[in-house]
Write a protein that holds these residues in place. Structure first.
Motif, PDB file in Angstrom:
ATOM      1  N   GLY A 133      -0.384 -20.167  19.350  1.00 10.71           N
ATOM      2  CA  GLY A 133      -0.754 -19.497  17.791  1.00 10.71           C
ATOM      3  C   GLY A 133       0.303 -18.839  16.702  1.00 10.71           C
ATOM      4  N   LYS A 134       1.368 -19.266  16.880  1.00  6.93           N
ATOM      5  CA  LYS A 134       2.262 -18.516  16.290  1.00  6.93           C
ATOM      6  C   LYS A 134       1.744 -18.573  14.331  1.00  6.93           C
ATOM      7  N   SER A 135       1.466 -20.321  13.944  1.00 10.57           N
ATOM      8  CA  SER A 135       1.694 -20.874  12.739  1.00 10.57           C
ATOM      9  C   SER A 135       0.380 -20.414  12.341  1.00 10.57           C
ATOM     10  N   GLN A 136      -0.414 -20.180  12.818  1.00 13.85           N
ATOM     11  CA  GLN A 136      -2.030 -19.666  11.947  1.00 13.85           C
ATOM     12  C   GLN A 136      -1.453 -17.758  12.097  1.00 13.85           C
ATOM     13  N   THR A 137      -0.843 -17.288  12.993  1.00  9.82           N
ATOM     14  CA  THR A 137      -0.800 -15.943  12.809  1.00  9.82           C
ATOM     15  C   THR A 137       0.102 -15.568  11.757  1.00  9.82           C
ATOM     16  N   SER A 138       1.283 -16.534  11.522  1.00 11.83           N
ATOM     17  CA  SER A 138       2.230 -16.830  10.403  1.00 11.83           C
ATOM     18  C   SER A 138       1.368 -16.382   9.039  1.00 11.83           C
ATOM     19  N   ARG A 139       0.078 -17.559   9.143  1.00  7.68           N
ATOM     20  CA  ARG A 139      -0.663 -18.131   7.770  1.00  7.68           C
ATOM     21  C   ARG A 139      -1.256 -16.479   7.029  1.00  7.68           C
ATOM     22  N   LYS A 140      -1.871 -16.038   8.399  1.00  9.25           N
ATOM     23  CA  LYS A 140      -2.254 -15.067   8.466  1.00  9.25           C
ATOM     24  C   LYS A 140      -2.268 -13.331   7.628  1.00  9.25           C
ATOM     25  N   LEU A 141      -0.443 -13.566   8.184  1.00  8.60           N
ATOM     26  CA  LEU A 141       0.518 -12.341   7.591  1.00  8.60           C
ATOM     27  C   LEU A 141       0.887 -12.621   6.066  1.00  8.60           C
ATOM     28  N   VAL A 142       1.406 -13.799   5.406  1.00  7.72           N
ATOM     29  CA  VAL A 142       1.421 -14.173   4.375  1.00  7.72           C
ATOM     30  C   VAL A 142       0.436 -13.893   3.574  1.00  7.72           C
ATOM     31  N   GLU A 143      -0.977 -14.364   3.888  1.00  4.99           N
ATOM     32  CA  GLU A 143      -2.268 -14.745   2.758  1.00  4.99           C
ATOM     33  C   GLU A 143      -2.559 -12.803   2.795  1.00  4.99           C
ATOM     34  N   LEU A 144      -2.058 -11.787   3.619  1.00  8.23           N
ATOM     35  CA  LEU A 144      -2.751 -10.482   3.118  1.00  8.23           C
ATOM     36  C   LEU A 144      -1.082 -10.186   2.602  1.00  8.23           C
ATOM     37  N   LEU A 145       0.013 -10.550   2.721  1.00  8.02           N
ATOM     38  CA  LEU A 145       1.066  -9.288   2.058  1.00  8.02           C
ATOM     39  C   LEU A 145       0.677 -10.365   0.369  1.00  8.02           C
ATOM     40  N   LYS A 146       0.704 -11.941   0.549  1.00  9.41           N
ATOM     41  CA  LYS A 146       0.402 -12.035  -1.335  1.00  9.41           C
ATOM     42  C   LYS A 146      -0.517 -11.110  -1.556  1.00  9.41           C
ATOM     43  N   LYS A 147      -1.476 -10.725  -0.343  1.00 12.06           N
ATOM     44  CA  LYS A 147      -2.322  -9.703  -1.448  1.00 12.06           C
ATOM     45  C   LYS A 147      -2.052  -8.709  -2.221  1.00 12.06           C
ATOM     46  N   ARG A 148      -1.357  -7.876  -1.394  1.00 17.18           N
ATOM     47  CA  ARG A 148      -0.711  -6.803  -1.148  1.00 17.18           C
ATOM     48  C   ARG A 148       0.565  -6.876  -2.367  1.00 17.18           C
ATOM     49  N   GLU A 426     -10.698  -3.558  15.645  1.00 16.97           N
ATOM     50  CA  GLU A 426      -9.248  -2.923  15.444  1.00 16.97           C
ATOM     51  C   GLU A 426      -8.334  -2.969  16.859  1.00 16.97           C
ATOM     52  N   PRO A 427      -6.773  -2.076  16.457  1.00 17.75           N
ATOM     53  CA  PRO A 427      -6.387  -2.343  15.422  1.00 17.75           C
ATOM     54  C   PRO A 427      -6.334  -4.345  14.641  1.00 17.75           C
ATOM     55  N   SER A 428      -5.914  -4.506  14.044  1.00 20.42           N
ATOM     56  CA  SER A 428      -5.832  -5.778  13.093  1.00 20.42           C
ATOM     57  C   SER A 428      -4.433  -5.796  11.833  1.00 20.42           C
ATOM     58  N   LEU A 429      -3.904  -6.843  11.854  1.00 15.17           N
ATOM     59  CA  LEU A 429      -3.021  -7.120  11.067  1.00 15.17           C
ATOM     60  C   LEU A 429      -2.597  -6.499   9.993  1.00 15.17           C
ATOM     61  N   ASP A 430      -4.798  -6.358   9.019  1.00 15.44           N
ATOM     62  CA  ASP A 430      -4.184  -5.607   8.170  1.00 15.44           C
ATOM     63  C   ASP A 430      -4.203  -4.093   8.619  1.00 15.44           C
ATOM     64  N   THR A 431      -4.537  -3.707   8.849  1.00 18.32           N
ATOM     65  CA  THR A 431      -4.076  -2.025   9.505  1.00 18.32           C
ATOM     66  C   THR A 431      -2.384  -2.258   9.360  1.00 18.32           C
ATOM     67  N   ILE A 432      -1.992  -2.894  10.503  1.00 17.51           N
ATOM     68  CA  ILE A 432      -0.998  -2.967  10.872  1.00 17.51           C
ATOM     69  C   ILE A 432       0.763  -3.434   9.873  1.00 17.51           C
ATOM     70  N   LEU A 433      -0.209  -3.909   8.487  1.00 23.03           N
ATOM     71  CA  LEU A 433       0.783  -3.691   7.468  1.00 23.03           C
ATOM     72  C   LEU A 433       0.995  -3.194   6.860  1.00 23.03           C
ATOM     73  N   ASP A 434      -0.095  -1.846   6.644  1.00 29.12           N
ATOM     74  CA  ASP A 434      -0.121  -0.573   6.311  1.00 29.12           C
ATOM     75  C   ASP A 434       0.627   0.026   6.360  1.00 29.12           C
ATOM     76  N   GLU A 435       0.877  -0.092   7.537  1.00 29.58           N
ATOM     77  CA  GLU A 435       1.730   0.899   8.109  1.00 29.58           C
ATOM     78  C   GLU A 435       3.363   1.100   8.509  1.00 29.58           C
ATOM     79  N   PHE A 436       2.815  -0.546   7.934  1.00 31.11           N
ATOM     80  CA  PHE A 436       4.914  -1.035   8.461  1.00 31.11           C
ATOM     81  C   PHE A 436       4.793  -1.017   6.515  1.00 31.11           C
ATOM     82  N   LEU A 437       4.240  -1.454   5.767  1.00 31.02           N
ATOM     83  CA  LEU A 437       4.612  -1.429   4.704  1.00 31.02           C
ATOM     84  C   LEU A 437       4.606   0.573   4.096  1.00 31.02           C
ATOM     85  N   LYS A 438       4.214   1.517   4.556  1.00 33.13           N
ATOM     86  CA  LYS A 438       4.574   2.536   3.800  1.00 33.13           C
ATOM     87  C   LYS A 438       6.104   2.925   4.825  1.00 33.13           C
ATOM     88  N   LYS A 439       6.412   2.540   5.810  1.00 30.14           N
ATOM     89  CA  LYS A 439       7.619   2.748   6.382  1.00 30.14           C
ATOM     90  C   LYS A 439       8.835   2.314   5.681  1.00 30.14           C
TER      91      LYS A 439
END
Length: 439
Positions: A133-148, A426-439
């Motif tokens: 399920g790499k591709s669906q994980t990548s797609r989810k990340l892309v959508e979350l990043l685009k929203k940001r 939780e945790p979710s990719l959403d919360t992971i990205l929040d922490e990642f982008l803070k860094k």
């Protein structure tokens, strides 16, 4: 000192990358040959001089892997580098035994010696097996990043099955781009979902050049890995997807186990489909290998165009080819959809299969009643189309990540199966990205 003669074992992906990043221009080594396997019709070519660089005016020949021992002896090879993915640890060392018996040393290259450093942040998505399920994980990340509000560009693992020099750097932003590069079904399965979301995806052969192009268009790069290979680009956040329906494979397949050890985040996909025993095995292996990783529970949400249109039908199920072949799975999203939405019968296509599709059933007995969406070359596409046309059914369920009706004629009622990643709690990719982008 004379240069050491090297042979690189590959499958038109990791092998070329290892050459480009470690051996090209290296005064200690002379790469005399590649060998090729896994993918049909990729041997018999040459790695072109335009990519091979100084010292290789005629390029480098690519031979079938079956000729491995013969080439070692004929060319006086001193070092063989194993450079492809999604094979068992036992398989890796069986090949090593052949190499040692032929008189050469055997080598695996660590990712630190081949990863390219980007000038923008990189998130990598890899797996422990093909079909996790790499591709669906990548797609989810892309959508979350685009929203940001982030500019996201994906870089995909290589699939250079054609003219290698022409495919050195490929940029895909439209269906026409895929047509102009004569993309196979396997390539389209990876690129089309990004294009559908209005994104750019790069791939090719020379990933130093690819990264330099892609980072000019991006705030963040997504490395979307192939098979269970390691990232080609040094990640700032490393995500590895696990499959509890194949428990224990996270410890027994190369180089997926490396991804288990190095991940910052582990996504256990298909969580709700797995038994307690299967999940326990996976969790024990996580605790043993990478207890500090963040663990996310994920589910594949299956959708079809018309759920009521599946109920009571005799269906032909088409699944993603590499998931069934390289990945060894006996079912995929298409079969899950058939069961979930009440199909009356799964039609067996084997009596009606022709050509390379018929041969696939002999080579991969795990296919069972499923038909693999294989299309590495034109004749194989024709075989796939003919096999579907010859199989009597009420409905064709297309479990491939792309709409194969774009590239072949499906002369029966048909419906696409789509699947997206949904995190459980939780945790979710959403919360992971929040922490990642803070860094």
């Amino acid at each position: 000192m004379s240069k050491k003669k090297v042979l690189i074992m590959g499958a038109a992906g990791r092998d070329f990358h290892n050459f480009n990043t470690f051996f090209r221009g290296n005064p200690e080594y002379d790469v005399v040959a590649f060998t090729a396997t896994q993918i049909p019709n990729i041997e018999g070519r040459r790695y072109p001089p335009e990519l091979a660089g100084a010292g290789y005016p005629k390029g480098i020949p690519i031979h079938p892997e079956e000729e491995l021992r013969e080439i070692i002896k004929k060319e006086g090879v001193e070092l063989v580098v194993f450079s492809y993915s999604d094979v068992s640890h036992e398989y890796v060392m069986q090949k090593g035994s052949q190499v040692l018996a032929a008189g050469a040393n055997y080598m695996l290259l660590a990712p630190d010696f081949t990863q390219i450093k980007a000038k923008v942040p990189v998130i990598s998505v890899c797996a422990i097996r093909t079909g996790c399920g790499k591709s669906q994980t990548s797609r989810k990340l892309v959508e979350l990043l685009k929203k940001r509000g982030k500019r996201v560009v994906a870089i995909r693992h290589p699939m250079p099955y054609g003219d290698l020099a022409a495919q050195a750097v490929q940029r895909f932003a439209s269906y026409e781009d895929m047509d102009s590069h004569s993309c196979t079904i396997e390539e389209r399965e990876e690129y089309e979902p990004y294009i559908d979301r209005g994104l750019i995806v790069y791939a090719g052969v020379d990933y130093e050049a690819i990264v330099r192009r892609a980072e000019k268009e991006a705030d963040i790069l997504i490395w979307d890995g192939g098979n269970n290979d390691m990232p080609f680009i040094a990640p700032d956040l490393e995500i590895t997807v696990l499959d509890p329906l194949r428990p224990g494979h996270e410890r027994s397949y190369y180089p997926g186990e490396t991804n288990l050890f190095t991940a910052d985040v582990l996504v256990i996909n298909k969580y709700e489909q797995a038994s307690a025993e299967q999940l326990n095995t996976v969790m024990q292996n996580i605790r043993h290998c990478n207890p500090d990783a963040v663990v996310i529970k994920g589910a594949s949400h299956i959708m079809v165009d018309d759920p009521k249109g599946v109920k009571g039908k005799k269906v032909l199920v088409i699944e993603d080819g590499p998931t069934l072949t390289h990945g060894g799975m006996s079912y995929g999203a298409g079969m899950v959809a058939a069961d979930q939405f009440g199909a009356a019968e799964i039609v067996d296509p084997r009596p009606f299969a022709v050509g390379s599709i018929k041969e696939a059933y002999t080579k991969f007995p795990n296919l069972g009643k499923l038909i693999p969406a294989l299309g590495y070359y034109a004749d194989q596409l024709a075989d796939l189309e003919a096999s579907i046309k010859a199989t009597p059914c009420d409905l064709v369920l297309i479990g491939s990540p792309i709409d194969i009706r774009r590239v072949i004629d499906v002369d029966k009622p048909s419906m696409r199966v789509r699947y997206d990643l949904e995190e459980i709690g939780e945790p979710s990719l959403d919360t992971i990205l929040d922490e990642f982008l803070k860094k």
